[in-house]
Design an enzyme around this catalytic site. Structure first.
Site, PDB file in Angstrom:
ATOM      1  N   TYR A 148       1.199  -1.340   0.203  1.00 16.25           N
ATOM      2  CA  TYR A 148      -0.028   0.186  -0.326  1.00 16.25           C
ATOM      3  C   TYR A 148       1.000   1.304   0.063  1.00 16.25           C
ATOM      4  CZ  TYR A 148      -3.542   3.573   1.649  1.00 16.25           C
ATOM      5  OH  TYR A 148      -4.725   4.550   1.817  1.00 16.25           O
ATOM      6  N   ASP A 243       9.199   2.823  -0.242  1.00 13.54           N
ATOM      7  CA  ASP A 243       8.253   3.365   1.232  1.00 13.54           C
ATOM      8  C   ASP A 243       8.046   2.788   2.003  1.00 13.54           C
ATOM      9  OD1 ASP A 243       5.754   4.175   2.629  1.00 13.54           O
ATOM     10  OD2 ASP A 243       4.586   3.631   0.356  1.00 13.54           O
ATOM     11  N   LYS A 276       4.715   8.175   9.157  1.00 13.27           N
ATOM     12  CA  LYS A 276       4.148   8.232  10.306  1.00 13.27           C
ATOM     13  C   LYS A 276       5.305   8.248  11.693  1.00 13.27           C
ATOM     14  CE  LYS A 276       0.683   4.100   9.041  1.00 13.27           C
ATOM     15  NZ  LYS A 276       0.872   3.614   7.629  1.00 13.27           N
TER      16      LYS A 276
HETATM   17  C1  LIG Z   1       0.190   4.430   5.816  1.00 12.75           C
HETATM   18  C2  LIG Z   1       1.327   4.196   4.349  1.00 12.75           C
HETATM   19  C3  LIG Z   1       1.211   4.887   3.143  1.00 12.75           C
HETATM   20  C4  LIG Z   1       0.088   5.844   3.458  1.00 12.75           C
HETATM   21  O1  LIG Z   1       0.261   7.276   3.866  1.00 12.75           O
HETATM   22  P1  LIG Z   1      -1.460   8.001   5.051  1.00 12.75           P
HETATM   23  O2  LIG Z   1      -0.711   9.008   5.920  1.00 12.75           O
HETATM   24  O3  LIG Z   1      -2.337   7.270   5.193  1.00 12.75           O
HETATM   25  O4  LIG Z   1      -1.463   8.291   3.943  1.00 12.75           O
HETATM   26  C5  LIG Z   1       1.444   4.520   2.494  1.00 12.75           C
HETATM   27  N1  LIG Z   1       2.661   3.815   2.446  1.00 12.75           N
HETATM   28  C6  LIG Z   1       3.222   3.269   3.670  1.00 12.75           C
HETATM   29  C7  LIG Z   1       4.033   2.029   3.311  1.00 12.75           C
HETATM   30  C8  LIG Z   1       1.712   3.029   4.888  1.00 12.75           C
HETATM   31  O5  LIG Z   1       2.197   2.018   5.712  1.00 12.75           O
END
Ligand SMILES: *Cc1c(COP(=O)(O)O)cnc(C)c1O
Length: 440
Positions: A148, A243, A276
């Site tokens: 994601y 990511d 995060k």
């Molecule tokens: C949480 C997450 C996102 C998206 O971040 P948001 O702040 O919820 O838009 C993107 N990539 C990864 C790997 C994530 O865990």
């Protein structure tokens, strides 16, 4: 479950929320649709705990999906945020604190020469991909099933019928043309990766990957797979994007890429997406990487990117205070040991009850599966028995242990969790596994 609906404040709030917010929630997983039952409305949180609308305490293994690595309401973070609030919420003009946070992130992430701050992981991922396309002059991107990267249109996509075809949208409202440049591959599938580059190599702008996929619970990209991603991107002139929104400063100080750099000679992604933990619970995310690429961004270069609240002074204060705590010597050693105590204890409890189970962790991030061996990709994760997972989730919840309400989500331990919290959790898990064993 434990309480009757009519007197349950969570039920009452959910009924009220449904009238004014679609599904009662502002992000779908919070609705408990996968596991059933009523979401817990959080009243307040402190350290490793939160209290719901009934005043019931839970040991929190989600921590806002990762950001709360110090636990809730850490005194140093609280003080920094309170101080920042006094000086103003938002200016739409640059501040010294943005430089400080950028310097702090860059000092801890050797692959990054420059960074831009934004407000969500979605925004960071979307912007990094636009930058990769702008910098390479190419359109096609590779992502992996089960990873994601936020909900940008071009990423809401599943694999098409073969490698010659591109993906199909997974959300209504995304026209097929918008995902026609997104190629979705199976995680950890080397032959497919080779074939994709052989077919489309000269058109690929970037490959984006979660180096430990926390959005299919907890699945590691194998080292040989990651090495090949790096080599193929280099050979074909595509950018490798890590990511690390979830894994950055959560699995290790330098993120998963610091672990890969130790294992693979000359390893570094071209761009990294973060979020995060770097916001410490405030809306803050970032993307960064090599200088030559980052200088393609507006106002220097032709790739547009902007944000009214980007680099917000309160969010940056929160992030900075958080990063300053987690870079103290021994922080990740302690957090890792605590997390391992949890996963090993859960594994032992499941084994006693004869339940198929396995678990893995890195730093303060963990995953567990009601499967005999660790899965390698999304399809394997989804072999989990949903009904048993839901029984485990609700059994723990009823005993005051809050874990992810969906089997494809990771878990998080904070520095505030005590040995006693872990022991209480394991005792609850033993009881639930015994019940599960009897029901199977
Ligand atoms: C949480 C997450 C996102 C998206 O971040 P948001 O702040 O919820 O838009 C993107 N990539 C990864 C790997 C994530 O865990």
């Amino acid at each position: 479950m434990t309480s009757t609906p009519s007197h349950d404040r969570n039920d009452q709030l959910m009924a009220r929320a449904r009238q004014v917010i679609p599904g009662g929630v502002n992000s779908p997983v919070r609705a408990f649709r996968a596991v059933g039952g009523t979401p817990r409305f959080v009243q307040r949180a402190q350290g490793p705990y939160f209290w719901d609308a009934n005043g019931q305490r839970y040991i929190d293994y989600i921590g806002s999906w990762g950001p709360m690595i110090l636990g809730h309401g850490h005194p140093a973070v609280l003080e920094a945020v309170q101080k920042a609030v006094q000086d103003g919420f938002s200016f739409g003009a640059p501040t010294e604190r943005e430089i400080e946070l950028a310097e702090e992130i860059l000092a801890l992430m050797p692959s990054m020469d420059m960074v831009r701050l934004v407000s969500s992981g979605t925004e960071a991922g979307m912007s990094a991909i636009r930058l990769a396309r702008g910098a390479t002059g190419r359109s096609k991107i590779i992502k992996f099933e089960g990873c994601y990267h936020g909900h940008a249109d071009a990423l809401l996509v599943k694999a098409g019928s073969g490698l010659a075809t591109f993906g199909n949208p997974t959300s209504a409202g995304v026209p097929p043309e918008v995902v026609q440049h997104t190629l979705v591959l199976e995680y950890n599938h080397l032959a497919q990766l080779e074939e994709a580059f052989a077919l489309h190599g000269q058109d690929i702008a970037c490959l984006i990957i979660e180096p430990i996929a926390g959005n299919m619970n907890f699945v590691r990209a194998r080292t040989d797979f990651v090495r090949r991603c790096r080599e193929l991107c280099t050979q074909h002139g595509a950018l490798l994007i890590y990511d690390e929104v979830m894994t950055g400063f959560r699995t290790a100080l330098g993120g998963v890429q610091s672990l890969h750099a130790q294992a693979i000679d000359g390893f570094a992604p071209d761009l990294t997406v973060m979020g995060k933990v770097i916001g410490g619970g405030m809306p803050l995310a970032a993307f960064g990487g090599r200088r030559a690429v980052m200088e393609q961004l507006a106002p220097l270069g032709p790739v547009y990117q902007a944000g009214t609240l980007s680099g917000n002074p309160v969010a940056t204060a929160c992030g900075l205070a958080t990063l300053r705590e987690i870079r103290q010597p021994g922080f990740f050693e302690n957090l890792s040991a605590k997390t391992r105590t949890l996963t090993q204890g859960l594994t032992a409890a499941a084994k006693e009850a004869g339940a198929p189970f396995c678990a893995d962790s890195e730093g303060g991030m963990f995953g567990f599966f009601l499967l005999p061996t660790l899965p390698q990709n999304y399809a394997e994760v989804m072999r989990t028995d949903n009904a048993r997972f839901n029984q485990l989730f609700h059994g723990l919840l009823a005993r005051g242990i809050y874990t992810a309400p969906a089997l494809y989500e990771a878990g998080f331990v904070s520095a505030a969790h005590t040995d006693e919290d872990i022991a209480i959790t394991l005792e609850a898990a033993r009881a639930v596994f015994q019940q599960l064993g009897q029901n199977s």
